[in-house]
Scaffold this motif. Structure first.
Motif, PDB file in Angstrom:
ATOM      1  N   TYR A 146     -13.837 -12.847 -16.809  1.00 56.60           N
ATOM      2  CA  TYR A 146     -13.562 -11.485 -17.259  1.00 56.60           C
ATOM      3  C   TYR A 146     -12.207 -11.030 -16.767  1.00 56.60           C
ATOM      4  O   TYR A 146     -11.803 -11.312 -15.631  1.00 56.60           O
ATOM      5  CB  TYR A 146     -14.626 -10.505 -16.754  1.00 56.60           C
ATOM      6  CG  TYR A 146     -16.012 -10.768 -17.299  1.00 56.60           C
ATOM      7  CD1 TYR A 146     -16.348 -10.383 -18.594  1.00 56.60           C
ATOM      8  CD2 TYR A 146     -16.972 -11.394 -16.512  1.00 56.60           C
ATOM      9  CE1 TYR A 146     -17.617 -10.626 -19.098  1.00 56.60           C
ATOM     10  CE2 TYR A 146     -18.248 -11.644 -17.000  1.00 56.60           C
ATOM     11  CZ  TYR A 146     -18.558 -11.254 -18.295  1.00 56.60           C
ATOM     12  OH  TYR A 146     -19.805 -11.490 -18.791  1.00 56.60           O
ATOM     13  N   SER A 147     -11.490 -10.296 -17.612  1.00 55.01           N
ATOM     14  CA  SER A 147     -10.206  -9.703 -17.225  1.00 55.01           C
ATOM     15  C   SER A 147      -9.863  -8.602 -18.217  1.00 55.01           C
ATOM     16  O   SER A 147     -10.582  -8.388 -19.206  1.00 55.01           O
ATOM     17  CB  SER A 147      -9.098 -10.773 -17.212  1.00 55.01           C
ATOM     18  OG  SER A 147      -8.889 -11.280 -18.530  1.00 55.01           O
ATOM     19  N   GLU A 148      -8.780  -7.884 -17.925  1.00 60.77           N
ATOM     20  CA  GLU A 148      -8.311  -6.845 -18.820  1.00 60.77           C
ATOM     21  C   GLU A 148      -6.890  -7.195 -19.241  1.00 60.77           C
ATOM     22  O   GLU A 148      -6.035  -7.471 -18.386  1.00 60.77           O
ATOM     23  CB  GLU A 148      -8.356  -5.473 -18.141  1.00 60.77           C
ATOM     24  CG  GLU A 148      -9.765  -5.010 -17.832  1.00 60.77           C
ATOM     25  CD  GLU A 148      -9.798  -3.620 -17.207  1.00 60.77           C
ATOM     26  OE1 GLU A 148      -8.710  -3.004 -17.099  1.00 60.77           O
ATOM     27  OE2 GLU A 148     -10.904  -3.171 -16.821  1.00 60.77           O
ATOM     28  N   ASP A 208     -20.264  -6.331 -20.714  1.00 59.93           N
ATOM     29  CA  ASP A 208     -19.782  -7.646 -20.272  1.00 59.93           C
ATOM     30  C   ASP A 208     -20.785  -8.737 -20.617  1.00 59.93           C
ATOM     31  O   ASP A 208     -20.407  -9.857 -21.038  1.00 59.93           O
ATOM     32  CB  ASP A 208     -19.520  -7.627 -18.770  1.00 59.93           C
ATOM     33  CG  ASP A 208     -18.271  -6.827 -18.408  1.00 59.93           C
ATOM     34  OD1 ASP A 208     -17.485  -6.531 -19.325  1.00 59.93           O
ATOM     35  OD2 ASP A 208     -18.105  -6.495 -17.219  1.00 59.93           O
ATOM     36  N   LEU A 249     -20.384  -9.610 -24.193  1.00 63.59           N
ATOM     37  CA  LEU A 249     -19.242 -10.502 -24.419  1.00 63.59           C
ATOM     38  C   LEU A 249     -19.611 -11.952 -24.122  1.00 63.59           C
ATOM     39  O   LEU A 249     -19.280 -12.880 -24.878  1.00 63.59           O
ATOM     40  CB  LEU A 249     -18.056 -10.072 -23.546  1.00 63.59           C
ATOM     41  CG  LEU A 249     -17.261  -8.842 -23.996  1.00 63.59           C
ATOM     42  CD1 LEU A 249     -16.184  -8.520 -22.964  1.00 63.59           C
ATOM     43  CD2 LEU A 249     -16.621  -9.081 -25.360  1.00 63.59           C
ATOM     44  N   GLN A 250     -20.291 -12.151 -23.007  1.00 63.75           N
ATOM     45  CA  GLN A 250     -20.668 -13.512 -22.629  1.00 63.75           C
ATOM     46  C   GLN A 250     -21.652 -14.105 -23.638  1.00 63.75           C
ATOM     47  O   GLN A 250     -21.547 -15.286 -24.018  1.00 63.75           O
ATOM     48  CB  GLN A 250     -21.268 -13.502 -21.228  1.00 63.75           C
ATOM     49  CG  GLN A 250     -21.523 -14.904 -20.678  1.00 63.75           C
ATOM     50  CD  GLN A 250     -21.986 -14.861 -19.238  1.00 63.75           C
ATOM     51  OE1 GLN A 250     -22.182 -13.804 -18.667  1.00 63.75           O
ATOM     52  NE2 GLN A 250     -22.168 -16.030 -18.633  1.00 63.75           N
ATOM     53  N   ASP A 268     -21.004  -0.776 -18.450  1.00 64.67           N
ATOM     54  CA  ASP A 268     -19.953  -1.795 -18.382  1.00 64.67           C
ATOM     55  C   ASP A 268     -20.556  -3.180 -18.179  1.00 64.67           C
ATOM     56  O   ASP A 268     -20.103  -4.180 -18.776  1.00 64.67           O
ATOM     57  CB  ASP A 268     -18.978  -1.476 -17.242  1.00 64.67           C
ATOM     58  CG  ASP A 268     -18.094  -0.285 -17.571  1.00 64.67           C
ATOM     59  OD1 ASP A 268     -17.947   0.012 -18.768  1.00 64.67           O
ATOM     60  OD2 ASP A 268     -17.545   0.330 -16.628  1.00 64.67           O
ATOM     61  N   ARG A 304     -10.930  -5.539 -22.834  1.00 65.43           N
ATOM     62  CA  ARG A 304     -11.745  -6.248 -21.848  1.00 65.43           C
ATOM     63  C   ARG A 304     -12.025  -7.629 -22.439  1.00 65.43           C
ATOM     64  O   ARG A 304     -12.633  -7.753 -23.510  1.00 65.43           O
ATOM     65  CB  ARG A 304     -13.062  -5.508 -21.607  1.00 65.43           C
ATOM     66  CG  ARG A 304     -14.008  -6.197 -20.627  1.00 65.43           C
ATOM     67  CD  ARG A 304     -13.504  -6.147 -19.214  1.00 65.43           C
ATOM     68  NE  ARG A 304     -14.546  -6.554 -18.259  1.00 65.43           N
ATOM     69  CZ  ARG A 304     -14.354  -6.697 -16.954  1.00 65.43           C
ATOM     70  NH1 ARG A 304     -13.140  -6.446 -16.441  1.00 65.43           N
ATOM     71  NH2 ARG A 304     -15.332  -7.058 -16.174  1.00 65.43           N
ATOM     72  N   THR A 305     -11.568  -8.681 -21.761  1.00 67.86           N
ATOM     73  CA  THR A 305     -11.658 -10.036 -22.327  1.00 67.86           C
ATOM     74  C   THR A 305     -12.609 -10.894 -21.517  1.00 67.86           C
ATOM     75  O   THR A 305     -12.817 -10.666 -20.319  1.00 67.86           O
ATOM     76  CB  THR A 305     -10.270 -10.699 -22.349  1.00 67.86           C
ATOM     77  OG1 THR A 305      -9.795 -10.856 -21.010  1.00 67.86           O
ATOM     78  CG2 THR A 305      -9.279  -9.881 -23.156  1.00 67.86           C
ATOM     79  N   TYR A 306     -13.183 -11.860 -22.236  1.00 70.93           N
ATOM     80  CA  TYR A 306     -14.004 -12.890 -21.575  1.00 70.93           C
ATOM     81  C   TYR A 306     -13.582 -14.220 -22.161  1.00 70.93           C
ATOM     82  O   TYR A 306     -13.655 -14.431 -23.379  1.00 70.93           O
ATOM     83  CB  TYR A 306     -15.488 -12.656 -21.806  1.00 70.93           C
ATOM     84  CG  TYR A 306     -16.339 -13.775 -21.241  1.00 70.93           C
ATOM     85  CD1 TYR A 306     -16.522 -13.902 -19.871  1.00 70.93           C
ATOM     86  CD2 TYR A 306     -16.934 -14.715 -22.091  1.00 70.93           C
ATOM     87  CE1 TYR A 306     -17.287 -14.923 -19.348  1.00 70.93           C
ATOM     88  CE2 TYR A 306     -17.703 -15.738 -21.579  1.00 70.93           C
ATOM     89  CZ  TYR A 306     -17.882 -15.849 -20.197  1.00 70.93           C
ATOM     90  OH  TYR A 306     -18.632 -16.884 -19.689  1.00 70.93           O
TER      91      TYR A 306
END
Length: 471
Positions: free
Chosen positions: A98-100, A40, A43-44, A36, A109-111
């Protein structure tokens, strides 16, 4: 019966399985958490890599093939600069970082990275200089817009695909551990069997020993845990050998020291009675006949003790040979017929006239003499004795019934004990005895792997003795 090997193997496999499961569970959790974190970070990094590409409002980068199907949206204020093919047209509402979030029918899963206006303006200016911008007017307009409106970059990955990919990676590392458990169990079984092999060899040697084999147990390799047991066992075997040797010497000494003096005493007593009778000396109290009976009884007791020692399974080696049990019964009846005739008893031999058997002739003759002798002794005058022979399913069944007083069923097991007599010396029949006859019979039957049972006879009273011998 419990097995040390089965217990050790079971416990080791159980502990190995438990520890492997706990380790795999811990590894699974740590690996999922690490996956995970890596996703993440991706994503960043994806968001950071998209920023320099947006020098024009209407154009955007081409995303490489992504197994997770990442979603990208880039906004300047409320103006959509770029979105990936699978991204919704409307703006995805998400907090910075980060959030869902839920959109497009699934969980993501968003950034979200919010770029300040000044930073985005510098990025646009530096990009224009690198590309050699021809129109200063367009650059000034873009710079003015960048200075006033922040840039919003949102990237997202579907949680379901992230979890599936992470589990595939983690399980790929755990599967070898799980699949190796049967091999580890086999190795544990082989190792435990190898470790217990001296104990198994020790048990095989002990179980393979014959009744008269009291030699020490020899093992080529003796582990430290077994050495004390082996030493103690060999010491016990040595003590047993010495005890049996002393018993044999005692029996030999009894034969030599007691038989001869008793025989001399019988002869002298007989001569003394004859001389007194010739001299006319009276014996009003009947002491001499009582003395004769006592000496005779002692002689019989010595003979019974000697026979009992010879028929002991630990000392006696049965010499099995083909014989006819029916013929042996007829010989014994003929041998004891004077006693039968003296009491006017009726003896009947029933069954087959030929009964083949593999047995020790001397031992079976001794058994028949004791059984039939007891029946003659305890059956009153004019009584009946019946001896029956039969063959049933590879068993030879010998049944002896008499019309004597019989034995109380409560005493059936006690009468096989050495020197035990029902009623002691005050037996209701008044017959003398040593209490060794049935003990000798029991030993002989045991030598031939047979069985011996007692019960009431078919006559009005009496005892039935049944002997079953394997054919």
């Amino acid at each position: 019966m419990s097995s040390i090997r089965r217990y050790l193997v079971t416990m080791l496999i159980a502990m190995l399985t438990l520890t492997s499961f706990m380790a795999a569970l811990h590894s699974y959790r740590e690996s999922i958490s690490r996956a995970d974190q890596l996703f993440d970070d991706d994503l960043q990094m994806l968001a950071a890599s998209l920023l320099p590409s947006f020098t024009k409002v209407a154009t955007g980068p081409e995303l490489a093939d992504d197994k997770l199907g990442s979603v990208v949206q880039i906004w300047r204020g409320n103006t959509l600069l770029y979105r990936s093919a699978n991204a919704p047209a409307q703006k995805i509402q998400a907090p910075e970082g980060y959030s869902e979030q839920n959109f497009s029918g699934q969980r993501w899963r968003t950034y979200l990275q919010l770029v300040p206006a000044a930073v985005s303006a510098q990025s646009v200016q530096s990009t224009d200089r690198m590309q050699g911008t021809d129109s200063m007017q367009s650059t000034d307009a873009a710079t003015t817009a960048a200075q006033t409106v922040p840039l919003t970059v949102l990237v997202a990955q579907p949680l379901k695909q992230r979890q599936q990919l992470a589990e595939e990676v983690v399980l790929a590392s755990i599967y070898p551990v799980v699949l190796s458990l049967p091999l580890q169990a086999l190795l544990i079984w082989l190792a435990v069997s190898k470790g217990l092999s001296p104990l198994l060899k020790f048990a095989e040697q002990l179980s393979g020993k014959k009744a008269d084999d009291l030699t020490p147990v020899q093992l080529s390799q003796v582990p430290a845990e077994l050495s004390q047991v082996l030493g103690t066992t060999n010491q016990l075997l040595a003590k047993l050998s010495d005890a049996f040797a002393r018993e044999k010497r005692f029996a030999s000494d009894v034969a030599h020291e007691l038989r001869t003096p008793l025989s001399v005493l019988q002869v002298n007593l007989h001569n003394a009675i004859s001389q007194w009778q010739q001299a006319g000396v009276a014996d009003p109290q009947g002491l001499m006949p009582a003395l004769q009976d006592g000496v005779q009884r002692m002689s019989q007791l010595i003979e019974q003790i000697m026979l009992l020692n010879r028929t002991n399974p630990e000392h006696f080696k049965a010499k099995l040979q083909n014989m006819d049990l029916a013929a042996l019964c007829r010989e014994v009846i003929a041998e004891l017929y004077p006693q039968i005739l003296q009491k006017n008893q009726q003896v009947e031999l029933c069954g087959a006239s030929y009964v083949p058997l593999m047995a020790d002739t001397f031992a079976l003759r001794l058994m028949l003499v004791n059984l039939l002798g007891n029946a003659i002794k305890y059956t009153p005058a004019h009584g009946e004795i019946k001896l029956t022979l039969a063959t049933e399913q590879k068993l030879i069944k010998l049944t002896l019934e008499d019309s004597g007083p019989g034995i109380d069923p409560k005493e059936y097991q006690r009468v096989f004990d050495r020197f035990y007599r029902v009623g002691g010396d005050r037996h209701q029949s008044g017959q003398p005895g040593s209490g060794l006859g049935l003990a000798i019979v029991k030993e002989i039957v045991a030598l031939h792997a047979g069985s011996l049972t007692l019960g009431p006879s078919g006559f009005a009273s009496g005892l039935k003795i049944t002997v079953e011998l394997p054919q």
